[in-house]
Design a protein around this motif. Structure first.
Motif, mmCIF file in Angstrom:
data_model
loop_
_atom_site.group_PDB
_atom_site.id
_atom_site.type_symbol
_atom_site.label_atom_id
_atom_site.label_comp_id
_atom_site.label_asym_id
_atom_site.label_seq_id
_atom_site.Cartn_x
_atom_site.Cartn_y
_atom_site.Cartn_z
ATOM 1 N N ILE A 249 22.496 114.675 59.226
ATOM 2 C CA ILE A 249 23.147 115.748 59.984
ATOM 3 C C ILE A 249 22.897 117.070 59.260
ATOM 4 C CG2 ILE A 249 24.908 114.176 60.866
ATOM 5 C CD1 ILE A 249 26.893 115.403 58.944
ATOM 6 N N PRO A 250 22.863 118.177 59.985
ATOM 7 C CA PRO A 250 22.567 119.470 59.357
ATOM 8 C C PRO A 250 23.531 119.797 58.225
ATOM 9 C CG PRO A 250 22.510 119.639 61.754
ATOM 10 C CD PRO A 250 23.060 118.280 61.428
ATOM 11 N N LEU A 251 23.017 120.553 57.274
ATOM 12 C CA LEU A 251 23.813 120.897 56.093
ATOM 13 C C LEU A 251 25.084 121.655 56.481
ATOM 14 C CD1 LEU A 251 23.501 120.362 53.118
ATOM 15 C CD2 LEU A 251 22.396 122.587 52.868
ATOM 16 N N ALA A 252 24.992 122.521 57.493
ATOM 17 C CA ALA A 252 26.176 123.272 57.932
ATOM 18 C C ALA A 252 27.265 122.325 58.421
ATOM 19 C CB ALA A 252 25.784 124.248 59.037
ATOM 20 N N GLN A 253 26.861 121.252 59.109
ATOM 21 C CA GLN A 253 27.837 120.272 59.593
ATOM 22 C C GLN A 253 28.409 119.465 58.435
ATOM 23 O OE1 GLN A 253 26.313 118.015 62.910
ATOM 24 N NE2 GLN A 253 28.031 116.573 62.889
ATOM 25 N N LEU A 444 8.247 115.153 59.753
ATOM 26 C CA LEU A 444 8.237 113.934 58.951
ATOM 27 C C LEU A 444 9.218 114.027 57.790
ATOM 28 C CD1 LEU A 444 4.392 113.241 58.943
ATOM 29 C CD2 LEU A 444 6.168 111.966 60.177
ATOM 30 N N GLU A 445 9.384 115.215 57.230
ATOM 31 C CA GLU A 445 10.342 115.388 56.139
ATOM 32 C C GLU A 445 11.770 115.144 56.608
ATOM 33 O OE1 GLU A 445 8.977 118.573 52.825
ATOM 34 O OE2 GLU A 445 9.395 119.400 54.795
ATOM 35 N N LEU A 446 12.086 115.583 57.807
ATOM 36 C CA LEU A 446 13.463 115.531 58.299
ATOM 37 C C LEU A 446 13.687 114.391 59.277
ATOM 38 C CD1 LEU A 446 14.101 119.368 58.686
ATOM 39 C CD2 LEU A 446 14.709 117.865 56.796
ATOM 40 N N ASN A 447 12.745 113.438 59.301
ATOM 41 C CA ASN A 447 12.925 112.199 60.052
ATOM 42 C C ASN A 447 13.246 112.424 61.525
ATOM 43 O OD1 ASN A 447 12.659 110.481 57.689
ATOM 44 N ND2 ASN A 447 14.679 111.223 57.112
ATOM 45 N N VAL A 448 12.350 113.136 62.207
ATOM 46 C CA VAL A 448 12.516 113.329 63.635
ATOM 47 C C VAL A 448 12.515 111.971 64.332
ATOM 48 C CG1 VAL A 448 10.052 113.482 64.159
ATOM 49 C CG2 VAL A 448 11.691 114.696 65.593
ATOM 50 N N GLU A 449 13.159 111.881 65.480
ATOM 51 C CA GLU A 449 13.179 110.637 66.256
ATOM 52 C C GLU A 449 11.743 110.167 66.461
ATOM 53 O OE1 GLU A 449 14.424 107.363 67.994
ATOM 54 O OE2 GLU A 449 15.838 108.872 67.229
ATOM 55 N N SER A 450 11.428 108.996 65.914
ATOM 56 C CA SER A 450 10.030 108.566 65.824
ATOM 57 C C SER A 450 9.367 108.376 67.179
ATOM 58 C CB SER A 450 9.951 107.271 65.016
ATOM 59 O OG SER A 450 10.771 106.269 65.588
ATOM 60 N N PRO A 462 16.956 123.565 65.513
ATOM 61 C CA PRO A 462 17.032 124.683 64.556
ATOM 62 C C PRO A 462 16.693 124.260 63.121
ATOM 63 C CG PRO A 462 18.875 124.778 66.075
ATOM 64 C CD PRO A 462 18.158 123.499 66.372
ATOM 65 N N LEU A 463 17.126 123.056 62.734
ATOM 66 C CA LEU A 463 16.843 122.589 61.372
ATOM 67 C C LEU A 463 15.343 122.344 61.181
ATOM 68 C CD1 LEU A 463 18.254 121.806 58.722
ATOM 69 C CD2 LEU A 463 18.361 119.456 59.572
ATOM 70 N N LEU A 464 14.703 121.729 62.166
ATOM 71 C CA LEU A 464 13.259 121.492 62.090
ATOM 72 C C LEU A 464 12.491 122.811 62.106
ATOM 73 C CD1 LEU A 464 12.944 118.453 64.536
ATOM 74 C CD2 LEU A 464 12.511 118.405 62.080
ATOM 75 N N ARG A 465 12.932 123.724 62.953
ATOM 76 C CA ARG A 465 12.253 125.017 63.030
ATOM 77 C C ARG A 465 12.390 125.781 61.706
ATOM 78 N NH1 ARG A 465 10.201 127.882 67.125
ATOM 79 N NH2 ARG A 465 10.944 126.331 68.623
ATOM 80 N N GLN A 466 13.555 125.655 61.069
ATOM 81 C CA GLN A 466 13.757 126.312 59.775
ATOM 82 C C GLN A 466 12.777 125.755 58.732
ATOM 83 O OE1 GLN A 466 17.696 125.750 58.215
ATOM 84 N NE2 GLN A 466 17.232 126.691 56.253
ATOM 85 N N ARG A 467 12.606 124.435 58.736
ATOM 86 C CA ARG A 467 11.692 123.830 57.759
ATOM 87 C C ARG A 467 10.243 124.194 58.062
ATOM 88 N NH1 ARG A 467 12.038 122.874 52.578
ATOM 89 N NH2 ARG A 467 10.682 121.169 51.892
ATOM 90 N N ARG A 543 7.904 89.554 60.647
ATOM 91 C CA ARG A 543 6.941 89.576 59.538
ATOM 92 C C ARG A 543 6.153 90.871 59.543
ATOM 93 N NH1 ARG A 543 2.198 85.317 59.924
ATOM 94 N NH2 ARG A 543 1.754 86.743 61.650
ATOM 95 N N ASP A 544 5.744 91.325 60.747
ATOM 96 C CA ASP A 544 4.994 92.576 60.858
ATOM 97 C C ASP A 544 5.944 93.769 60.825
ATOM 98 O OD1 ASP A 544 2.680 91.157 61.054
ATOM 99 O OD2 ASP A 544 2.408 91.432 63.209
ATOM 100 N N ALA A 545 5.413 94.888 60.359
ATOM 101 C CA ALA A 545 6.198 96.123 60.362
ATOM 102 C C ALA A 545 6.353 96.629 61.796
ATOM 103 C CB ALA A 545 5.506 97.177 59.499
ATOM 104 N N ILE A 546 7.446 97.351 62.046
ATOM 105 C CA ILE A 546 7.702 97.940 63.359
ATOM 106 C C ILE A 546 7.150 99.365 63.354
ATOM 107 C CG2 ILE A 546 9.435 98.575 65.067
ATOM 108 C CD1 ILE A 546 9.173 95.582 64.632
ATOM 109 N N ILE A 547 6.297 99.670 64.315
ATOM 110 C CA ILE A 547 5.676 100.990 64.410
ATOM 111 C C ILE A 547 6.707 102.004 64.893
ATOM 112 C CG2 ILE A 547 3.932 102.350 65.641
ATOM 113 C CD1 ILE A 547 2.241 99.758 65.791
ATOM 114 N N ARG A 548 6.806 103.108 64.155
ATOM 115 C CA ARG A 548 7.714 104.188 64.531
ATOM 116 C C ARG A 548 6.902 105.419 64.943
ATOM 117 N NH1 ARG A 548 11.948 101.160 65.736
ATOM 118 N NH2 ARG A 548 12.811 100.039 63.962
ATOM 119 N N ALA A 549 6.700 106.346 64.011
ATOM 120 C CA ALA A 549 5.923 107.545 64.331
ATOM 121 C C ALA A 549 4.438 107.211 64.311
ATOM 122 C CB ALA A 549 6.226 108.654 63.322
#
Length: 812
Positions: A249-253, A444-450, A462-467, A543-549
């Motif tokens: 969650i955003p730092l302000a929250q 990728l740094e802020l773990n956007v919905e994959s 706003p948080l992603l745009r700031q980064r 057994r296999d990894a689940i593909i996200r992004a």
């Protein structure tokens, strides 16, 4: 300036100030002692540290913010004056700031840029018991700086790890222990019934806690998924201020959780982010699920798996303590009291469980290998080996382990090595590539919905745009232009080992590193032939990894310079007879892009090498049975094994499968000159090759000690069966007349078991003690058989009778 509270740690302030100049000080102080608040302020005002800055390290951003604001308030100042903070993406301090609260990751960047920590008089490691990667790495670097400067002071503080244990590791540290300050806490256990899921039971316990609370309830759960589910359940409680708390969650929250400006009671649903360092106001009841989400790195996949596991005893103590910070409280635990005996004492440090790529990069940037630095516990070797391989693949380290020019540039950026490599490579290409890289890295740094990756620029939060803007400013991009069509090209610089090819027409993919990955069955994204898997997770069920992004790859992009595409010639067994053929292979790691048969390219050396490799593997898996051994070969091997077991000759070769596999080139290859296929190999009789391992003298020794056959009293030569449980021969009972004891082999060390047969060849008796048979069982057998076989001799005294296979008439 606010009048400071009298806290337990104040009794030790003079001792800390007195001891610090001579050696590091380790302070063990339970929650509520004031080690993060009263002690730093007192040290800042001491004469010893006048004109020097104090760095107070915190494991989490929220804790750093909370403590900085609290300390500034105690001084009656705004944060950023005497007390400031510096966290990722946000800082408030100036040149004259005396006490700077920073995250441990930020400290790594500080000390890398200035190993002597110029102007800093004291470094305080708060909450050392959390043992984050940045904690251990920062302390290892600080210990080296401590030896460079005689006036640098180190203070290590822990709430749960015993101070003496840490001091013993340091060697010459002083130890101080403080009492805690905690109000009484009434701990109650609410174990979940065996037929109920703990998350289903949790709302019931939370409602009970809400009836107990005078101020508020703090609930500890493993992660965001559980927080979201509980928030849905309780968000309709209008009389309560319901607040989620986790890293995403955003730092302000997050800051709002630390403010008590609402008259309603509060229900805070949190991960272990609230376990230490920060005091969440207006909390007098804690509900502890007893679970946490732990990151476990799997080097074979190169990814981290989040595992829900039981917390440690130390964490349970810390969590319960949150209810007694400002007054008496309650703690409801979602387990039975008896279960606490099975909890481990402390959580495993990240050095043992985490991806060590960033850690290793910082070590190399520091100019050391991990083995040369001082760590409280050793880094995981397997994870360290994988990190070494990845840094070489990204061309950040050379073969000797030193940072390359690119490696130094990447390390300066202070973000995850893959992402920093993407930014650095894009910078070397064009401004458009760099802007596109900044757009992707921010997500990728802020773990956007994959499932939505990559989000269009106009859809960034706003948080992603700031980064994103942060990275554009770092590289002085005045008018950044993002081109989504460059996404695959840009990302490949950091994730070339994550190229994936679809297996047939399924949801499953083969990664270039040899691991498997798959789309979740409910994932509706297009199953492209080629993918670049940027983010994936391991499930506890799959057994296999689940593909996200993920982003699709075109055929042209498979020639990207970061992709290690290899042209090689392989030899394989193919066709119905499994003949050896040469195959020209175009491959990306474990993925075969295309292949072509080259039947005339197999050399005699390759054929023998392939045969040896196949047989070696099969020997270790199924033994010599792979050759369909005939009876003669089976008997010979049994004779050899018996001889070696009883005689234990020191100069004989070994015939166990491991030895045969290891020495296959010496004993087998010379006999394979005409073998062209696996079908011929399976039909091959290995006996001559095995016998050739023995010298002539050794073969004579074998024949003498373990003969193929022996002569029995009737004069007939009878073969011994060495494959039976014990060496065994079969003969008609009458052929053993006159033989007082069982015959032996191997110089009397092994008796032969005898199958005594009737005149018709049917088994009458099996014995390894012939003397006992004549004395005890013979008369009974005689009585049973004499009437059935009257034509054959059945003497009263078999030891004095003539051994024969003839009838009585033939004898006369």
């Amino acid at each position: 300036m606010t009048t400071p509270q009298v806290l337990p740690v104040t009794a030790l302030i003079d001792d800390v100030i007195r001891l610090l100049p001579s050696a590091p000080v380790v302070l063990e102080a339970p929650p509520g002692a004031g080690k993060s608040t009263a002690l730093p302020l007192a040290l800042m005002q001491s004469e010893q540290l006048q004109g020097q800055r104090i760095l107070l390290l915190q494991p989490r951003r929220m804790a750093a913010l909370s403590i900085a604001h609290f300390l500034a308030e105690q001084l009656g100042e705004a944060v950023g004056e005497s007390v400031g903070y510096h966290i990722r993406g946000e800082a408030k301090f100036h040149a004259n700031t005396r006490l700077l609260v920073i995250t441990e990751g930020m400290f790594t960047q500080y000390i890398q840029h200035d190993p002597e920590l110029t102007g800093t008089g004291l470094v305080i490691f708060d909450e050392f018991h959390e043992r984050n990667l940045a904690t251990d790495l920062g302390l290892a670097m600080a210990l080296e700086s401590f030896h460079l400067r005689t006036d640098l002071r180190l203070l290590i503080m822990s709430a749960t790890l015993p101070a003496q244990t840490i001091a013993n590791w340091l060697g010459d540290a002083h130890v101080l222990q403080s009492a805690g300050r905690q109000y009484p806490i009434h701990i109650q256990h609410r174990p979940v019934p065996a037929n109920e899921d703990w998350l289903q039971a949790l709302p019931r316990v939370i409602r009970e806690a809400m009836t107990l609370a005078n101020k508020g309830v703090l609930v500890f759960v493993p992660g965001k998924r559980e927080i979201d589910r509980l928030y849905e359940v309780f968000s309709a409680e209008t009389d309560w201020q319901v607040m989620p708390l986790h890293r995403q969650i955003p730092l302000a929250q997050q800051k709002q959780v630390l403010n008590a400006n609402d008259s309603r009671k509060r229900l805070v649903i949190s991960t272990n982010i609230a376990e230490t360092s920060v005091t969440i106001p207006n909390i007098d009841v804690v509900v502890d699920s007893g679970r946490e989400r732990q990151a476990q790195f799997y080097p074979q996949h190169g990814i981290t798996k989040l595992i829900t596991s039981r917390i440690s005893k130390a964490s349970a103590t810390q969590r319960a303590g949150r209810a007694g910070r400002t007054g008496p409280g309650h703690c409801l635990r979602l387990w039975a009291a008896a279960d606490e005996h099975g909890l481990r004492d402390y959580q495993a440090p990240e050095l043992e469980t985490s991806d060590l790529t960033s850690f290793l990069l910082e070590c190399r940037r520091w100019g050391s290998s991990p083995e040369q630095l001082q760590f409280f516990s050793a880094p995981n070797r397997g994870n360290l080996a994988q990190a070494t391989t990845l840094l070489k693949t990204l061309e950040l380290c050379n073969e000797q382990g030193s940072l390359t020019t690119l490696g130094h540039q990447v390390a300066e950026l202070g973000t995850e090595p893959r992402l920093a490599t993407i930014l650095t490579r894009a910078k070397l290409t064009s401004p458009t590539h760099l802007a596109t890289a900044a757009w992707l890295v921010a997500q990728l740094e802020l773990n956007v919905e994959s499932s939505q990756f990559p989000l269009a620029l106009e859809r960034l939060t706003p948080l992603l745009r700031q980064r994103y803007r942060y990275w554009c400013q770092q590289f002085a991009l005045a008018q950044p232009q993002v081109n989504p069509n460059l996404a695959s090209e840009v990302l490949l610089w950091g994730f070339a080992d994550r190229v994936a090819k679809r297996r047939a027409s399924s949801d499953r993919y083969l990664l270039s590193n040899g691991a498997g990955a798959m789309f979740h069955q409910q994932d509706t994204r297009t199953r492209d032939e080629w993918l670049l898997v940027v983010e994936m997770t391991l499930s506890e069920q799959q057994r296999d990894a689940i593909i996200r992004a993920v982003v699709p790859l075109s055929d042209a992009e498979l020639n990207h310079p970061a992709i290690q595409r290899e042209q090689r010639l392989e030899v394989r067994w193919q066709g119905p007879n499994q003949r050896l053929q040469a195959i020209a292979v175009d491959a990306i790691g474990a993925i075969i892009v295309r292949e072509m048969s080259k039947p005339d390219k197999v050399t005699a050396e390759q054929r023998l090498h392939a045969l040896s490799g196949y047989v070696k593997a099969q020997l270790l898996e199924q033994g010599l049975n792979l050759f369909k051994l005939n009876h003669e070969a089976q008997q010979w091997l049994a004779r050899v094994n018996l001889y070696q077991m009883l005689q234990q000759p020191s100069d004989w070769p070994q015939f166990d499968c491991e030895s045969l596999a290891h020495e296959i080139a010496q004993w087998a290859e010379p006999h394979w000159q005409s073998i062209e296929s696996l079908s011929q190999l399976h039909a091959w009789n290995p006996l001559p090759a095995l016998q050739a391992r023995l010298t002539y003298q050794q073969q004579q020794q074998l024949d003498e000690a373990c003969p193929v056959a022996i002569q029995i009293p009737s004069g007939r030569s009878v073969r011994i069966d060495y494959c039976a449980e014990k060496p065994t021969l079969s003969a008609k009972l009458q052929e053993l007349f006159g033989e007082p004891v069982s015959p032996t082999i191997c110089y009397g060390k092994q008796s032969i078991t005898i199958d005594l047969l009737s005149p018709a060849g049917r088994l009458l008796q099996r014995t390894a003690d012939l003397a006992s048979f004549w004395e005890n069982a013979y008369q009974h057998v005689k009585k049973e058989m004499k009437g059935r076989y009257p034509k054959h001799p059945w003497p009263d005294d078999p030891l004095q009778a003539q051994a024969t296979h003839k009838t009585k008439r033939q004898l006369q």
